[in-house]
Design an enzyme around this catalytic site. Structure first.
Site, PDB file in Angstrom:
ATOM      1  N   SER A  19      35.599  48.321  42.043  1.00  0.00           N
ATOM      2  CA  SER A  19      36.942  48.021  41.559  1.00  0.00           C
ATOM      3  C   SER A  19      37.207  46.534  41.704  1.00  0.00           C
ATOM      4  O   SER A  19      36.509  45.827  42.437  1.00  0.00           O
ATOM      5  CB  SER A  19      37.980  48.814  42.354  1.00  0.00           C
ATOM      6  OG  SER A  19      38.305  48.162  43.576  1.00  0.00           O
ATOM      7  N   ASP A  20      38.216  46.054  41.012  1.00  0.00           N
ATOM      8  CA  ASP A  20      38.719  44.718  41.299  1.00  0.00           C
ATOM      9  C   ASP A  20      39.707  44.850  42.463  1.00  0.00           C
ATOM     10  O   ASP A  20      40.040  45.946  42.902  1.00  0.00           O
ATOM     11  CB  ASP A  20      39.370  44.104  40.061  1.00  0.00           C
ATOM     12  CG  ASP A  20      39.277  42.588  40.055  1.00  0.00           C
ATOM     13  OD1 ASP A  20      39.183  41.994  41.138  1.00  0.00           O
ATOM     14  OD2 ASP A  20      39.310  41.991  38.965  1.00  0.00           O
TER      15      ASP A  20
END
Length: 764
Positions: A302-303
């Protein structure tokens, strides 16, 4: 039109060449095989054994990445939190911790104090340098020389890995024609072919070749942001993206497909939605396309807090729901937020998460650690840590910066400057500034400031008197200093005006509603031009800029971008002619912000604005503005001149089926240096399909090569094209790749708007 011929394979742009397909030369483009690629490794049995011995909490821990420094709330001790999680086997990765001793200390906790001793993987935003700051990614793309990116990534990997960092959150391969978006500085611009070439080169630099073991002096790469982030509405960070299936597949996906074919170890999900579905919960892009169709076997990360942000997106009801959606869609590791760790056990117990999906995510994380060799030796040799830029790294950074500078305008032979000038004025807010490293500069940027533009010029011409004046602040409104800058210009042989953007105005969170020079810098340039004395303008920037009316009054404009550590020396190399400015624009410069987004590879309309009898009012244009960008994609000048002959192809007709079965076409053109000095040219191959079942761009870059020729010399440049160059993706939901019968126009030129005679291939 005859019935189109479909192809189930995914089309993309990757390097191909007319010579040795096993060893592509700079700028040439290969068609990678249309196969589903599954990463396999000799350590799958070890992964299976670990999975069998891991508890549920330990499995969820492998999916957790925590930041060493984060805003976790009043009173939180982040170092204690991270150390406790590592000791409990509840942590898979840490970001933003570097230094051989610091990473070793935490690694010992994970390896020697946790139950299973699984090592941590340390990640960091190593984007355009670590100890040695190179030009920003957009500048590197301007070089049209992928070797620049590969060399930078190799040096960055050596420096970072010696400091205990295993994983770079780079390259960014968001295709974008949106200069208002601050992260355009981190991109390769508006073209998917150029982006794919630079992305794969950078992956080779970070990881080495192929999809196998990553050497101990290299690091894992991360292709980001998957997908469509470069099309955020209004150029506003984190904003909505709404794209058609064909635009997604023809414009945004090809660089990522090329990255997977190059063996990229990880992929990062994007912050944006894709047609209403957040990228972090988009099963179609993360699982159906990336993992299933392309066979990606690495980690999807994920960011920063991207999983938790599914709640404010309005897509998840709460954090548990966000965890279920993101894990179910294909995210394998969560950065900073803790939805997986906090809610995974309950999701599994309730049947909202399957054991198979959990084990698949954990296996991908373990595979990354095996691939990095961390199970063999998790520690970094503290005696060999690189703590300062080497002479070799500085030379590479200097060459990269000079090779990335784009000469927009050069009238009356204003450049190169004479080395016998008695006096030179260097004025502007960036004349003596070290703010030249750009956004996402590594830890070396603070310890090793950039060489100023004035110092670079002083070093190049030690006998000249150098007069400096700031004139104005970068963003300020005070114009009282302009008089001193004008006075310096009036008594100097030539003036170099260095204006542009501070690094803080670009990068993540650096969106701007107007992309002109900030503050009163336009007034400064106009005042210097008004003296009538010789002058050149140098732009330091992280995006294309809409230039003021002064552009018509100055003889020369050079885009230096944010050039990094060796900025001043590289600028002097170009200004005084030691390096020919052979770079080209990787993104169009608009006339004004109101034109944005504007890109060379646009579709035609029923009433295009161009040559012909169509009244301008009823063409697709603005009434108050000349049509087209100020400077288009591919534009750039040099200190010599080149002439291209008539392009040819080795066959004038092929069937669509033959192309789909591997047939190729070689396009050739002779290039002659018609000037008086050696120099660089970038030969660019564009195609146009004038009649198709889906309206095609007016031009599409499919190959390029930067060449160097002595004065008076000629060479023939050849490019090999295949189905992926002539075909396109349709709008059907599952995606369909077509090569259609009809004529294809092939242009070999020196810019996207350069008029050439071209040649035609007939597809039957």
């Amino acid at each position: 039109m005859d019935r189109p011929v479909p192809n189930d394979a995914l089309g993309h742009c990757a390097p191909h060449t007319d010579e040795d397909r096993a060893a592509p030369r700079v700028g040439e483009h290969h068609a990678a095989p249309h196969t589903r690629r599954h990463h396999t490794a000799p350590y799958e049995s070890e992964i299976s054994d670990l999975l069998a011995r891991m508890t549920l909490d330990e499995k969820l821990g492998q999916l957790q990445q925590l930041a060493w420094a984060a805003d976790t709330g009043p009173g939180d001790d982040q170092a204690h939190l991270v150390g406790r999680a590592a000791r409990a086997g509840g942590l898979g990765s840490v970001l933003n911790l570097h230094g051989a001793r610091a990473t070793n200390d935490l690694q010992r906790v994970a390896v020697e104090e946790s139950r299973l001793g699984i090592p941590l993987v340390f990640g960091m935003d190593v984007v355009h340098g670590f100890r040695t700051t190179f030009p920003i990614s957009l500048a590197q793309a301007a070089s049209f020389d992928p070797d620049i990116a590969e060399r930078e990534a190799r040096i960055s990997a050596e420096e970072a890995r010696s400091a205990g960092v295993h994983w770079a959150f780079s390259p960014m391969m968001d295709v974008t024609a949106e200069p208002r978006w601050g992260r355009i500085s981190e991109s390769c611009g508006e073209d998917p072919c150029l982006t794919a070439a630079f992305a794969t080169a950078k992956i080779r630099g970070y990881q080495g070749a192929g999809a196998g073991r990553i050497p101990r002096d290299r690091m894992a790469a991360c292709a980001k942001h998957f997908v469509g982030y470069g099309a955020v509405e209004g150029g506003r960070e984190y904003n909505t993206v709404d794209v058609s299936e064909s635009r997604l597949r023809n414009l945004h996906l090809p660089p990522f497909r090329a990255a997977v074919e190059a063996g990229v170890a990880t992929v990062m999900a994007a912050f944006n939605t894709v047609s209403g579905v957040p990228a972090h919960a988009n099963a179609r892009t993360l699982t159906d396309i990336l993992k299933r169709d392309w066979g990606f076997g690495g980690v999807v990360v994920s960011d920063w807090t991207g999983v938790a942000e599914l709640v404010p997106h309005g897509f998840a009801a709460d954090l548990a729901h966000a965890a279920r959606l993101a894990l179910g869609a294909g995210v394998d590791m969560e950065m900073v937020s803790t939805c997986f760790a906090d809610h995974g056990a309950r999701l599994l117990a309730d049947g909202r998460l399957t054991a198979d999906r959990l084990d698949d995510a954990v296996a991908r994380v373990l595979r990354l650690k095996f691939r990095l060799g961390l199970f063999d030796n998790p520690y970094t040799d503290e005696r060999t840590e690189i703590t300062a830029p080497s002479a070799h790294a500085r030379r590479a950074a200097r060459a990269a910066a000079a090779r990335s500078m784009v000469l927009l305008k050069n009238e009356r032979g204003a450049l190169p400057l004479p080395r016998d000038a008695a006096s030179i004025a260097v004025v502007g807010p960036f004349a003596e500034s070290t703010d030249l490293n750009g956004a996402w500069a590594g830890p070396g940027a603070d310890a090793f400031p950039a060489v100023t533009m004035a110092d670079g010029i002083r070093h190049a011409v030690p006998g000249a008197k150098i007069r400096c004046a700031k004139g104005v602040d970068p963003e300020g409104k005070d114009t009282s200093g302009i008089a001193a800058a004008v006075a310096a210009a009036e008594v100097s042989d030539v003036t170099v005006v260095v204006v542009g953007e501070p690094a803080a105005l670009s990068g993540e969170g650096g969106s701007r509603s107007a992309v002109g020079l900030p503050g009163e810098q336009d007034r400064l340039v106009a005042a210097i031009a008004g003296t009538g004395r010789p002058c050149v303008v140098v732009l330091t920037c992280g995006r294309p800029l809409a230039l003021g009316d002064w552009l018509d009054a100055v003889p020369a404009v050079l885009v230096a971008w944010h050039p990094g550590l060796e900025a001043g020396h590289a600028l002097a190399d170009v200004l005084f002619g030691a390096v020919d400015p052979g770079a080209r624009l990787p993104v169009s410069f608009p006339r004004t912000t109101g034109q944005i987004p504007i890109a060379y590879n646009h579709e035609n309309t029923g009433r295009p604005c161009g040559p012909g009898p169509q009244p301008p009012r009823y063409g697709s244009r603005y009434l108050d503005l000349d049509h087209g960008p100020r400077f288009p994609f591919g534009h750039g000048l040099g200190y010599t001149t080149f002439e291209l002959g008539r392009p040819t192809v080795d066959t004038t007709a092929l069937t669509a089926q033959a192309l789909l079965e591997g047939a190729t076409v070689t396009a050739s053109v002779t290039v002659t240096n018609t000037g008086a000095r050696a120099g660089d040219e970038v030969v660019q191959l564009y195609i146009h399909d004038p009649v198709a079942s889906l309206v095609q761009p007016v031009r599409r870059l499919r190959a390029f090569r930067r060449i160097h020729l002595p004065a008076g010399r000629s060479t023939t440049v050849n490019f090999t094209l295949g189905a992926e160059d002539f075909g396109f993706w349709t709008n059907c939901p599952e995606g369909e790749f077509l090569v259609e019968p009809g004529d294809i126009h092939i242009h070999l030129s020196t810019g996207s708007r350069t008029t050439t005679t071209g040649c035609t291939l007939t597809v039957k």
